[in-house]
Design an enzyme around this catalytic site. Structure first.
Site, PDB file in Angstrom:
ATOM      1  N   LYS A 247       0.784  -1.286   0.039  1.00 59.97           N
ATOM      2  CA  LYS A 247      -0.115  -0.053   0.050  1.00 59.97           C
ATOM      3  C   LYS A 247       0.854   1.172   0.123  1.00 59.97           C
ATOM      4  O   LYS A 247       1.709   1.477   0.690  1.00 59.97           O
ATOM      5  CB  LYS A 247      -0.703  -0.132   1.114  1.00 59.97           C
ATOM      6  CG  LYS A 247      -1.648   1.196   1.536  1.00 59.97           C
ATOM      7  CD  LYS A 247      -2.782   1.058   2.672  1.00 59.97           C
ATOM      8  CE  LYS A 247      -3.395   2.507   2.947  1.00 59.97           C
ATOM      9  NZ  LYS A 247      -4.399   2.337   4.081  1.00 59.97           N
ATOM     10  N   ASP A 252      -3.257  10.005   3.862  1.00 64.34           N
ATOM     11  CA  ASP A 252      -4.466   9.375   3.880  1.00 64.34           C
ATOM     12  C   ASP A 252      -5.174  10.560   4.929  1.00 64.34           C
ATOM     13  O   ASP A 252      -5.166  10.242   5.859  1.00 64.34           O
ATOM     14  CB  ASP A 252      -4.428   8.055   4.745  1.00 64.34           C
ATOM     15  CG  ASP A 252      -5.963   7.557   4.726  1.00 64.34           C
ATOM     16  OD1 ASP A 252      -6.776   8.065   4.033  1.00 64.34           O
ATOM     17  OD2 ASP A 252      -6.037   6.387   5.561  1.00 64.34           O
ATOM     18  N   LYS A 259     -10.678  12.104   8.496  1.00 66.12           N
ATOM     19  CA  LYS A 259     -10.436  11.675   9.772  1.00 66.12           C
ATOM     20  C   LYS A 259     -10.350  12.945  10.894  1.00 66.12           C
ATOM     21  O   LYS A 259     -10.093  13.925  10.239  1.00 66.12           O
ATOM     22  CB  LYS A 259      -8.663  11.240   9.748  1.00 66.12           C
ATOM     23  CG  LYS A 259      -8.553   9.833   8.919  1.00 66.12           C
ATOM     24  CD  LYS A 259      -6.848   9.558   8.991  1.00 66.12           C
ATOM     25  CE  LYS A 259      -6.906   8.302   8.177  1.00 66.12           C
ATOM     26  NZ  LYS A 259      -7.392   7.060   8.718  1.00 66.12           N
ATOM     27  N   GLU A 331      -9.689   3.190   2.118  1.00 65.42           N
ATOM     28  CA  GLU A 331      -9.101   3.333   0.671  1.00 65.42           C
ATOM     29  C   GLU A 331      -7.779   2.364   0.245  1.00 65.42           C
ATOM     30  O   GLU A 331      -7.776   1.947  -0.713  1.00 65.42           O
ATOM     31  CB  GLU A 331      -8.644   4.795   0.583  1.00 65.42           C
ATOM     32  CG  GLU A 331      -7.066   4.909   0.923  1.00 65.42           C
ATOM     33  CD  GLU A 331      -6.962   4.841   2.409  1.00 65.42           C
ATOM     34  OE1 GLU A 331      -7.980   4.702   3.108  1.00 65.42           O
ATOM     35  OE2 GLU A 331      -5.713   4.656   2.753  1.00 65.42           O
ATOM     36  N   ARG A 333      -7.720  -0.867   0.962  1.00 62.32           N
ATOM     37  CA  ARG A 333      -7.981  -2.268   0.283  1.00 62.32           C
ATOM     38  C   ARG A 333      -8.476  -1.979  -1.123  1.00 62.32           C
ATOM     39  O   ARG A 333      -8.509  -3.012  -1.897  1.00 62.32           O
ATOM     40  CB  ARG A 333      -9.221  -2.764   0.963  1.00 62.32           C
ATOM     41  CG  ARG A 333     -10.502  -1.967   1.141  1.00 62.32           C
ATOM     42  CD  ARG A 333     -11.125  -2.358   2.424  1.00 62.32           C
ATOM     43  NE  ARG A 333     -10.892  -1.844   3.759  1.00 62.32           N
ATOM     44  CZ  ARG A 333     -11.368  -2.085   4.916  1.00 62.32           C
ATOM     45  NH1 ARG A 333     -12.217  -2.605   4.798  1.00 62.32           N
ATOM     46  NH2 ARG A 333     -10.573  -1.431   6.020  1.00 62.32           N
TER      47      ARG A 333
HETATM   48  N1  BES Z   1      -4.233   4.301   6.925  1.00 59.69           N
HETATM   49  C1  BES Z   1      -5.578   3.730   7.757  1.00 59.69           C
HETATM   50  C2  BES Z   1      -5.317   2.572   8.687  1.00 59.69           C
HETATM   51  C3  BES Z   1      -4.527   3.168   9.818  1.00 59.69           C
HETATM   52  C4  BES Z   1      -4.863   3.615  11.133  1.00 59.69           C
HETATM   53  C5  BES Z   1      -3.242   3.283   9.774  1.00 59.69           C
HETATM   54  C6  BES Z   1      -4.059   3.938  12.087  1.00 59.69           C
HETATM   55  C7  BES Z   1      -2.113   3.521  10.889  1.00 59.69           C
HETATM   56  C8  BES Z   1      -2.561   3.925  11.910  1.00 59.69           C
HETATM   57  C9  BES Z   1      -6.729   3.066   6.902  1.00 59.69           C
HETATM   58  O1  BES Z   1      -6.746   3.571   5.696  1.00 59.69           O
HETATM   59  C10 BES Z   1      -8.046   3.446   7.505  1.00 59.69           C
HETATM   60  O2  BES Z   1      -8.396   4.495   7.691  1.00 59.69           O
HETATM   61  N2  BES Z   1      -8.664   2.277   7.870  1.00 59.69           N
HETATM   62  C11 BES Z   1      -9.852   2.493   8.666  1.00 59.69           C
HETATM   63  C12 BES Z   1     -10.800   1.586   7.999  1.00 59.69           C
HETATM   64  C13 BES Z   1     -12.580   1.844   8.430  1.00 59.69           C
HETATM   65  C14 BES Z   1     -12.785   3.043   7.874  1.00 59.69           C
HETATM   66  C15 BES Z   1     -13.148   0.738   7.962  1.00 59.69           C
HETATM   67  C16 BES Z   1      -9.792   2.201   9.951  1.00 59.69           C
HETATM   68  O3  BES Z   1      -9.039   1.493  10.221  1.00 59.69           O
HETATM   69  O4  BES Z   1     -10.315   3.077  10.820  1.00 59.69           O
HETATM   70 ZN    ZN Z   2      -4.889   4.531   4.875  1.00 63.05          ZN
HETATM   71 ZN    ZN Z   3      -7.934   5.373   5.194  1.00 62.29          ZN
END
Ligand code: BES
Ligand code: ZN
Ligand code: ZN
Length: 480
Positions: A247, A252, A259, A331, A333
Site C-alpha cells: 500500500k 491518507d 479523519k 481506501e 483495500r
Molecule cells: N491508513 C488507515 C489505517 C491506519 C490507522 C493506519 C491507524 C495507521 C494507523 C486506513 O486507511 C483506514 O483509515 N482504515 C480505517 C478503515 C475503516 C474506515 C473501515 C480504520 O481502520 O479505521
Molecule cells: Zn490508509
Molecule cells: Zn484510510
C-alpha cells in the site's frame, strides 16, 4: 561504514559481558578491571565506560544471564551499545563480537551489522542547523574465525539494513515532499544500477487498463497516482513469481470520511507497506538472492476534492468485480485489490503477499509490537513464519470464517469496502482475498508496527520502523 580490523585502536571499544560469566584468571580483555567488577552488575542493557588514560576507552555492556540471552537479542543489544557512544563525538568505534561468535558462530554477523546500522540511524531532519555525525565501525574479536566469511556477511548485513533504512526514509518523509510521483522517482533513482527493472505507470495507463478502484482513490487529489512496478527476476530455474504488493498511500486524510484531526498524526506514513516492498526487493537485489519477485506499489493520495469519491458510490475494478464504497477512509483495500489483480494478470504472479498500514483495528488487537496476518495457505504461512522467526519480527495470524466473509457482502454490488464495526482487520484482509484468485496469499497488516512514537527496541528510533522488510527478505533465502 563497517569493516574488519583486528588491531585498530579506536576512540571506543565495546565489550559484551554476561552477568554470570566467570572472570578469567588469565587477565584478558574480558576480565573487568577490579574497580568496575565491583560496581557493574552486568544486567541486560546496562553499561559502564572505562576510560583508559592514553589508551582505548572501553564500554562494557551487560548481556544479562547467559541462558536468558538469545540470538534475537543481538540486534537490540548492539544497537543499545552504539547509542551509548554515538552521543559523544567519536570518529571510530570498535565492536568486540567474540562473545556472540562463541555462542552463535558467524551467523551472528548480519544481526550485529543490523544492530550497528539501525542504532546509528538518524531521522532525516529539515532543521536549517542540522548536524549529521558519521563514524567508522570496526569489527574485532574474531580471531580463529573465517575473516573472508565475516567480511562477506558484513556486506550482506549492510544491504539488509540499507533496505530497512530505505523504507524508514520513505515513510519518514513528509507527504508534501513525497507525492506519488516523487515516491516513484525516488524509488527509480535508488534502484539505478541494480538488477531490478523499474517501471512507473501513470494515471492514464492506470485508467486505461481498468484499474478503476485504484484510479478512483488516486483522482481524489491533484497529485496523480502512480503504479510502481519492480521486477527482480533472478531465478530462471523456477517459474514461480511472488508478488509483493504494498500500500502506497502517501497521505491518507480519509477523504470525505475525513479523519478527526487528532487521528491525522501519521497520515504521511500510510505508504509504509509500499516502502517495505521497495526496501525488501532492494536488499534481495543487492545481495543477489536467487528469487523471482515482483513488487507492485500503488501510490496515491486520499484527499478531498471535486473529483473525490464519496460514500455510497459503486465502482468497478480491474478484476471486473463491482465495489460498494461505504467509507472513503477504507481506501487501502481499494488500491490493493487492483494492484493484486495487476500482479496476477500483467506480471504473472503465482503467489501473493500484500503488506499495508490497513486498519486501526489491528492496533487495538495487537498493539505496536505485533502485526496481523491473514492467509489462505498453511504451507506458505509456515515459510513466512520461519522467515519472521529469523528476522525477529512478530506476527499473529487471524482466523478466517465464512461468517467473516458474509460481513462484506453488499446488496447492490459484488462486495463492499467496510464491514461496519467489529473485526476490522479480518474484513479488510478478506476484501483483498476476493481478488487473489485462489493463489497462495499472505496479508500483512502493519498499521501498528510501521511507526513508533516511543521505540520498543533499541534498533528502532522514533518514527518509521521499516516493518516487514527483513521478514519478506528472509522468506526468499534458500534454507541453509
Ligand atoms: N491508513 C488507515 C489505517 C491506519 C490507522 C493506519 C491507524 C495507521 C494507523 C486506513 O486507511 C483506514 O483509515 N482504515 C480505517 C478503515 C475503516 C474506515 C473501515 C480504520 O481502520 O479505521
Ligand atoms: Zn490508509
Ligand atoms: Zn484510510
Amino acid at each position: 561504514m563497517i569493516s574488519v580490523d583486528k588491531l585498530k585502536k579506536c576512540d571506543f571499544k565495546i565489550i559484551f559481558v554476561y552477568e554470570d560469566e566467570s572472570i578469567n584468571a588469565n587477565r584478558n580483555l574480558y576480565d573487568l578491571p577490579e574497580k568496575i567488577n565491583k560496581v557493574f552488575h552486568k544486567k541486560y542493557k546496562t553499561s559502564i565506560p572505562f576510560i583508559e588514560e592514553g589508551g582505548v576507552s572501553l564500554l562494557y555492556v551487560g548481556l544479562g544471564e547467559k541462558t536468558k540471552f538469545g540470538f534475537n537479542k543481538i540486534k537490540d543489544i548492539v544497537a543499545y551499545s552504539i547509542k551509548q557512544i554515538k552521543k559523544y563525538e567519536v570518529e571510530d568505534i570498535s565492536v568486540d563480537i567474540s562473545m556472540f561468535l562463541k555462542e552463535y558462530d558467524v551467523r551472528c554477523i548480519k544481526d550485529v551489522v543490523l544492530g550497528i546500522n539501525l542504532g546509528l540511524y538518524e531521522l532525516k531532519n529539515y532543521k536549517t542547523s542540522k548536524k549529521q555525525g558519521k563514524c567508522n565501525i570496526f569489527i574485532q574479536g574474531y580471531e580463529g574465525y573465517n575473516e573472508e566469511r565475516i567480511v562477506e556477511d558484513i556486506s550482506l548485513g549492510t544491504n539488509i539494513s540499507d533496505g530497512v533504512m530505505l523504507a524508514r526514509d520513505l515513510v519518514n518523509t513528509p507527504a508534501n515532499m513525497l507525492t506519488p510521483i516523487i515516491m516513484a522517482e525516488t524509488i527509480a533513482s535508488i534502484y539505478e544500477g541494480t538488477a531490478v527493472d523499474v517501471e512507473v505507470l501513470d494515471e492514464n495507463y492506470i485508467k486505461d487498463i481498468g484499474m478503476e478502484a485504484f484510479y478512483t482513490v488516486g483522482k481524489s487529489s491533484g497529485n496523480p497516482p502512480r503504479l510502481i512496478v519492480l521486477r527482480y527476476l533472478a531465478d530462471p530455474s523456477s517459474k514461480d513469481i511472488t508478488a509483493l504488493v504494498g500500500k502506497g498511500v502517501t497521505c491518507d486524510t480519509g477523504g470525505y470520511c475525513l479523519k478527526p484531526s487528532n487521528s491525522m498524526d501519521g497520515i504521511k506514513g500510510d505508504m509504509a507497506g509500499g516502502a517495505a516492498v521497495a526496501g525488501a526487493i532492494y536488499s534481495l537485489a543487492k545481495n543477489n538472492v536467487k528469487a523471482n519477485v515482483v513488487g507492485v506499489i500503488p501510490a496515491a493520495e486520499n484527499r478531498i476534492s471535486r473529483e473525490s469519491f464519496i460514500p455510497g458510490d459503486v465502482i468497478g475494478s480491474m478484476s471486473g468485480k463491482t465495489i460498494e464504497v461505504l467509507n472513503t477512509d477504507a481506501e487501502g483495500r481499494l488500491i490493493l485489490a487492483d494492484a493484486v489483480t495487476y500482479a496476477i494478470q500483467k506480471e504473472g504472479a503465482s503467489k501473493i503477499i500484500d503488506i499495508a498500514t490497513l486498519t486501526g483495528s489491528v492496533v487495538n488487537a495487537l498493539g505496536f509490537s505485533t502485526a496481523g496476518v491473514l492467509t489462505n495457505n498453511d504451507k506458505f504461512f509456515k515459510e513466512f513464519k520461519e522467515a519472521y522467526s529469523t528476522s525477529g519480527e512478530k506476527y499473529w495470524r487471524f482466523p478466517i470464517c465464512d461468517e467473516h466473509r458474509d460481513m462484506i457482502k453488499s446488496n447492490i454490488a459484488d462486495i463492499k469496502n467496510t464491514g461496519k464495526s467489529y473485526c476490522g482487520t479480518i474484513t479488510a484482509g478478506l476484501f483483498i482475498e476476493e481478488f487473489v484468485e485462489n493463489m497462495p496469499w499472505i496479508h500483512l497488516d502493519i498499521a501498528g508496527t510501521a511507526w513508533v512514537d516511543t521505540p520498543l527496541y533499541e534498533y528502532q528510533s522514533k518514527g518509521a520502523t521499516g516493518a516487514g522488510v527483513t521478514s519478506m527478505y528472509y522468506l526468499f533465502l534458500e534454507k541453509e
